[in-house]
Design a protein around this motif. Structure first.
Motif, PDB file in Angstrom:
ATOM      1  N   THR A   1       1.302   5.156   0.178  1.00 33.08           N
ATOM      2  CA  THR A   1       0.320   6.313   0.340  1.00 33.08           C
ATOM      3  C   THR A   1       1.132   7.514   0.244  1.00 33.08           C
ATOM      4  OG1 THR A   1       0.970   6.340   2.662  1.00 33.08           O
ATOM      5  CG2 THR A   1      -1.081   5.071   1.983  1.00 33.08           C
TER       6      THR A   1
ATOM      7  N   LEU B   1       1.108  -1.062  -0.087  1.00 31.48           N
ATOM      8  CA  LEU B   1      -0.027   0.103  -0.042  1.00 31.48           C
ATOM      9  C   LEU B   1       1.007   1.426  -0.045  1.00 31.48           C
ATOM     10  CD1 LEU B   1      -2.741   1.647   0.387  1.00 31.48           C
ATOM     11  CD2 LEU B   1      -2.483   1.018   2.657  1.00 31.48           C
TER      12      LEU B   1
ATOM     13  N   HIS C   1       2.725  -1.169   4.271  1.00 29.38           N
ATOM     14  CA  HIS C   1       2.812   0.121   4.092  1.00 29.38           C
ATOM     15  C   HIS C   1       3.925   0.991   3.697  1.00 29.38           C
ATOM     16  CE1 HIS C   1       1.803   4.314   5.617  1.00 29.38           C
ATOM     17  NE2 HIS C   1       1.311   4.399   4.526  1.00 29.38           N
TER      18      HIS C   1
ATOM     19  N   LEU D   1      -3.329   6.372   4.891  1.00 26.29           N
ATOM     20  CA  LEU D   1      -3.761   5.097   5.397  1.00 26.29           C
ATOM     21  C   LEU D   1      -5.306   5.210   5.898  1.00 26.29           C
ATOM     22  CD1 LEU D   1      -1.334   3.463   8.069  1.00 26.29           C
ATOM     23  CD2 LEU D   1      -2.181   2.608   5.789  1.00 26.29           C
TER      24      LEU D   1
ATOM     25  N   ARG E   1      -6.078  -2.451   4.689  1.00 25.34           N
ATOM     26  CA  ARG E   1      -4.804  -2.086   5.091  1.00 25.34           C
ATOM     27  C   ARG E   1      -3.982  -3.036   5.933  1.00 25.34           C
ATOM     28  NH1 ARG E   1      -6.209   2.431   9.689  1.00 25.34           N
ATOM     29  NH2 ARG E   1      -8.017   2.733   8.405  1.00 25.34           N
ATOM     30  N   SER E   2      -4.858  -3.880   6.543  1.00 24.45           N
ATOM     31  CA  SER E   2      -4.087  -4.538   7.556  1.00 24.45           C
ATOM     32  C   SER E   2      -3.593  -5.928   6.706  1.00 24.45           C
ATOM     33  CB  SER E   2      -4.946  -5.520   8.803  1.00 24.45           C
ATOM     34  OG  SER E   2      -5.936  -6.176   7.951  1.00 24.45           O
TER      35      SER E   2
ATOM     36  N   ASP F   1      -8.623   3.980  -2.215  1.00 28.54           N
ATOM     37  CA  ASP F   1      -9.377   5.031  -1.257  1.00 28.54           C
ATOM     38  C   ASP F   1     -10.794   4.949  -1.610  1.00 28.54           C
ATOM     39  OD1 ASP F   1      -8.068   6.574  -3.139  1.00 28.54           O
ATOM     40  OD2 ASP F   1      -9.018   8.195  -2.187  1.00 28.54           O
TER      41      ASP F   1
END
Ligand code: ZN
Length: 383
Positions: A34, A32, A159, A146, A154-155, A116
């Protein structure tokens, strides 16, 4: 040159991604990325994809690198949302694709540019795919922060956080890559607040510069209620102009392509039912896209407007921090002379509130009117 050239001001994230390319032990199947708008999330995702496909780890010159970067590599799929959300149908398609082995490359890479914008159901459809890694499949999800991503997604991802690149790094890229005069490049990078795409447009497109200027000049002319209302209408109109300029041509081309695919005669007075229904579905999509785009444009205008009050604050504080709007120094000075620091801060809050309201689907003109009323110049001089 390497595939990482355009990923600027991100030493640490790039090091993490490069390490994953070089060392299977540091690789993972779902990432992920960001970072704030303009930080280069999707550029970084594409560079990472190229580096994974490249036999030399991202040389930037081989066939693999070039096809990933120009978006024609068979095993790299980019999902870029143009609507307001990513629907479950699209998510299922991607989940299915993830099961397939790469056809020519070393990896199957699936990039979701706006993670998102996954609806709750779309996220659910992806969960299983993210939970059960497939040997040669990598997911690269991108989002502003996040907090913008549904927690279950997310989990299940690793990241990597990008930051806003420094003005100098953006300017250097514009000069090295696009051949833009260094002085113009620095001004544009600063005016665009380090947003690479925007900086390039400001440096190369006269009408984009003019629109930005018009937006900034609004700040100095809001005195009475009438000024506020007309400034709101003007801001909406400037944004409208920009949206139209960039979507009209594309919409027409899409329609033409669709007609050709359907074997329809564009000159026919009436179209058969199946063509009509396809055309109306496409028009609906285009309308959704236009809505989102025009909201994005308005938001960017508000960020511009914010910057002139911020500059006013810098001047009042006697700080040596460079002005974002050095080209409008007189205007900034006038704003600083007419307002206290507190009033400038208040103005910035007012703009922030308008941004939040538009994001929360308040009709833009309404939010802009309320904002402009709040931005009226204080009548009794300094408070
Ligand atoms: Zn290569």
């Amino acid at each position: 040159m390497t595939v990482w050239r355009d990923v600027i001001g991100q030493d640490q994230p790039v090091a993490t991604l490069q390490a994953a390319v070089a060392d299977p032990a540091r690789m993972t199947h779902a990432w992920l990325l960001t970072g704030p708008p303009g930080s280069g999330r999707s550029t970084a995702a594409r560079a990472f994809a190229a580096a994974l496909e490249c036999p030399r780890g991202g040389c930037g010159e081989c066939h693999e690198c070039r096809t990933v970067l120009d978006r024609s590599h068979a095993d790299v799929t980019v999902m870029a949302t143009e609507g307001l959300s990513i629907q479950v149908k699209d998510a299922r398609e991607l989940a299915g694709l993830a099961q397939r082995r790469p056809s020519v490359g070393r990896w199957r890479v699936i990039i979701i540019e706006d993670a998102d914008r996954l609806t709750e159901r779309a996220a659910d459809a992806l969960l299983k795919a993210l939970e059960e890694p497939v040997a040669r499949t990598v997911w690269l999800l991108c989002a502003p922060s996040l907090e913008d991503v549904i927690i279950t997604i997310r989990s299940r991802t690793r990241h990597v956080r990008l930051r806003t690149p420094p003005v100098e790094a953006v300017a250097r890229l514009l000069t090295d890559r696009d051949g833009i005069d260094p002085r113009i490049a620095v001004d544009a990078a600063r005016a665009a607040q380090s947003h690479v795409g925007l900086a390039k447009r400001l440096a190369t497109d006269e009408s984009a510069r003019a629109r930005r200027r018009k937006t900034l000049l609004l700040a100095g002319r809001i005195h009475g209620l009438g000024d506020a209302m007309s400034a709101a209408a003007d801001l909406a109109a400037i944004a409208g102009e920009e949206s139209t300029a960039s979507s009209a041509e594309r919409d027409a081309a899409e329609k033409e392509r669709l007609m050709a695919q359907l074997g329809a005669d564009p000159a026919a007075r009436t179209q058969p039912p199946h063509v009509r229904s396809q055309l109306s579905a496409r028009e609906k999509e285009q309308k959704t896209r236009a809505t989102r785009f025009s909201r994005d444009v308005i938001d960017r205008s508000l960020v511009d407007l914010l910057s002139i009050y911020r500059d006013g604050l810098v001047v009042r504080a006697g700080s040596t921090v460079p002005l974002i709007n050095a080209d409008l120094a007189d205007e900034v000075q006038r704003l600083a002379d007419g307002r206290s620091s507190e009033q400038l801060l208040q103005a910035m809050d007012t703009i922030g509130t308008a941004r939040e309201r538009i994001e929360a689907n308040v009709p833009p003109l309404l939010a802009l009117e309320a904002m402009m009323i709040g931005l009226r110049a204080p009548s009794s001089g300094l408070g």
